[in-house]
Design a protein around this motif. Sequence first.
Motif, PDB file in Angstrom:
ATOM      1  N   UNK A   1      43.065  52.880  30.422  1.00  0.00           N
ATOM      2  CA  UNK A   1      43.438  53.682  29.249  1.00  0.00           C
ATOM      3  C   UNK A   1      44.947  53.869  29.237  1.00  0.00           C
TER       4      UNK A   1
ATOM      5  N   UNK B   1      48.319  55.675  27.053  1.00  0.00           N
ATOM      6  CA  UNK B   1      48.871  56.531  25.998  1.00  0.00           C
ATOM      7  C   UNK B   1      50.264  56.025  25.662  1.00  0.00           C
TER       8      UNK B   1
ATOM      9  N   UNK C   1      53.275  56.377  22.442  1.00  0.00           N
ATOM     10  CA  UNK C   1      53.754  56.885  21.158  1.00  0.00           C
ATOM     11  C   UNK C   1      52.739  57.783  20.455  1.00  0.00           C
ATOM     12  N   UNK C   2      52.087  58.617  21.202  1.00  0.00           N
ATOM     13  CA  UNK C   2      51.146  59.565  20.606  1.00  0.00           C
ATOM     14  C   UNK C   2      49.779  58.984  20.312  1.00  0.00           C
ATOM     15  N   UNK C   3      49.553  57.723  20.680  1.00  0.00           N
ATOM     16  CA  UNK C   3      48.222  57.119  20.505  1.00  0.00           C
ATOM     17  C   UNK C   3      47.598  56.860  21.866  1.00  0.00           C
ATOM     18  N   UNK C   4      46.273  56.856  21.858  1.00  0.00           N
ATOM     19  CA  UNK C   4      45.534  56.699  23.105  1.00  0.00           C
ATOM     20  C   UNK C   4      44.540  55.551  22.912  1.00  0.00           C
TER      21      UNK C   4
ATOM     22  N   UNK D   1      58.952  54.221  33.798  1.00  0.00           N
ATOM     23  CA  UNK D   1      58.816  55.649  34.114  1.00  0.00           C
ATOM     24  C   UNK D   1      57.440  56.220  33.758  1.00  0.00           C
TER      25      UNK D   1
ATOM     26  N   UNK E   1      53.394  56.855  34.362  1.00  0.00           N
ATOM     27  CA  UNK E   1      52.661  57.196  35.577  1.00  0.00           C
ATOM     28  C   UNK E   1      51.275  56.544  35.539  1.00  0.00           C
TER      29      UNK E   1
ATOM     30  N   UNK F   1      44.454  55.523  34.221  1.00  0.00           N
ATOM     31  CA  UNK F   1      45.123  56.114  33.065  1.00  0.00           C
ATOM     32  C   UNK F   1      46.637  55.904  33.202  1.00  0.00           C
TER      33      UNK F   1
ATOM     34  N   UNK G   1      50.098  56.886  31.566  1.00  0.00           N
ATOM     35  CA  UNK G   1      50.556  57.980  30.689  1.00  0.00           C
ATOM     36  C   UNK G   1      52.036  58.272  30.904  1.00  0.00           C
ATOM     37  N   UNK G   2      52.660  58.960  29.932  1.00  0.00           N
ATOM     38  CA  UNK G   2      54.046  59.394  30.141  1.00  0.00           C
ATOM     39  C   UNK G   2      54.100  60.477  31.211  1.00  0.00           C
ATOM     40  N   UNK G   3      55.260  60.660  31.790  1.00  0.00           N
ATOM     41  CA  UNK G   3      55.435  61.787  32.708  1.00  0.00           C
ATOM     42  C   UNK G   3      55.351  63.097  31.928  1.00  0.00           C
ATOM     43  N   UNK G   4      54.848  64.124  32.591  1.00  0.00           N
ATOM     44  CA  UNK G   4      54.650  65.412  31.914  1.00  0.00           C
ATOM     45  C   UNK G   4      55.279  66.534  32.732  1.00  0.00           C
TER      46      UNK G   4
ATOM     47  N   UNK H   1      50.680  70.582  30.945  1.00  0.00           N
ATOM     48  CA  UNK H   1      51.966  69.895  31.082  1.00  0.00           C
ATOM     49  C   UNK H   1      52.221  68.986  29.884  1.00  0.00           C
ATOM     50  N   UNK H   2      53.452  68.987  29.413  1.00  0.00           N
ATOM     51  CA  UNK H   2      53.831  68.168  28.265  1.00  0.00           C
ATOM     52  C   UNK H   2      54.837  67.100  28.655  1.00  0.00           C
ATOM     53  N   UNK H   3      54.763  65.978  27.954  1.00  0.00           N
ATOM     54  CA  UNK H   3      55.758  64.918  28.132  1.00  0.00           C
ATOM     55  C   UNK H   3      57.030  65.284  27.373  1.00  0.00           C
TER      56      UNK H   3
ATOM     57  N   UNK I   1      54.568  64.175  22.654  1.00  0.00           N
ATOM     58  CA  UNK I   1      53.462  63.475  21.998  1.00  0.00           C
ATOM     59  C   UNK I   1      52.331  63.212  22.982  1.00  0.00           C
TER      60      UNK I   1
ATOM     61  N   UNK J   1      54.733  65.971  38.005  1.00  0.00           N
ATOM     62  CA  UNK J   1      55.670  64.880  37.766  1.00  0.00           C
ATOM     63  C   UNK J   1      57.099  65.367  37.947  1.00  0.00           C
TER      64      UNK J   1
ATOM     65  N   UNK K   1      46.652  63.712  23.099  1.00  0.00           N
ATOM     66  CA  UNK K   1      47.697  63.222  22.197  1.00  0.00           C
ATOM     67  C   UNK K   1      47.478  63.932  20.864  1.00  0.00           C
ATOM     68  N   UNK K   2      48.431  63.845  19.937  1.00  0.00           N
ATOM     69  CA  UNK K   2      48.215  64.498  18.639  1.00  0.00           C
ATOM     70  C   UNK K   2      46.992  63.951  17.908  1.00  0.00           C
ATOM     71  N   UNK K   3      46.515  62.770  18.301  1.00  0.00           N
ATOM     72  CA  UNK K   3      45.397  62.151  17.597  1.00  0.00           C
ATOM     73  C   UNK K   3      44.092  62.141  18.383  1.00  0.00           C
ATOM     74  N   UNK K   4      44.143  62.473  19.663  1.00  0.00           N
ATOM     75  CA  UNK K   4      42.921  62.290  20.454  1.00  0.00           C
ATOM     76  C   UNK K   4      42.874  63.201  21.671  1.00  0.00           C
TER      77      UNK K   4
END
Lengths: 82, 189
Positions: free
Chosen positions: A6, A8, A10-13, A55, A57, A72, A74-77, B119-121, B125, B138, B182-185
Amino acid sequence: MEARLKVTWNGSDGDYKDTIDFDLEDATVLSIAEEGIRSGYMEGVPQDENASLTDFVVDRMRETTSLPAIILVRPKTPYGVQ
Amino acid sequence: MSHIIVVGAGALGSHVVLAARNVGPITVIDFDRIEMKNVQAQFHGKMNVGQNKAVSLARIMQQVFGVKVEARSAQLREDNAEALLTGDNFIVDCTDNLAARTLIREFTLAKNIPCIHACLAGDTEYARVVWSKGFTPDREDTGQATCEDSGHLPFYVMVSSVVVSIIRAYLDQGTVQNCSVTPKSLFWF
């Protein structure tokens, strides 16, 4: 063991269309995911030829009674937004 | 359970307090003060600029909803974690730095206190809400998430709702859930 990939971006999964080996190295997983987005091989994520997962994860979740093994990407959070 | 303790009363934490107001008693911890730039995307009002975020939020919850929220104007550190977190509590980590997240994770695991980390990126997004046991903080090297931009407010509210869903699932059914947002899911795992 095979795992669902999976990602993520640009805001899509979305999910990579094939399963991958659960024990692949992080760099290999990121490379597969990045190429998947660039080539439009990631269901749920719009194709983006400029996608870069530098960068990002890699999280690994072993199979449970309700879910298959999942990798998964994903971006760092780092933030809770103070 | 004694209290839901929300650590951090910024864009995420302030909305968690708002959304969890009927779930159980709440304590909110924050040492920071409200700045004008915060009011676009945080549950803080212009009239309270300059005040401590936790104290101000507790006052608003009492005035607007008649809900008593305990406020702790403090910065969580190793030497006060015992006093601030210990007890039959549920901890919600909404902090913004690696040191605080690491401290909360290690303390709650050692004391067997239920705890989730929201936690947020940097691009706001993506978010994840994860239980301490499966949580790795992270590093802070991807650019500061902005809390001045009201455009992200719907996402903060969405993540706050996920936080409250996870708290409810645990309190009502003993279920441990994590979520990738995510904002969509939403992806629950």
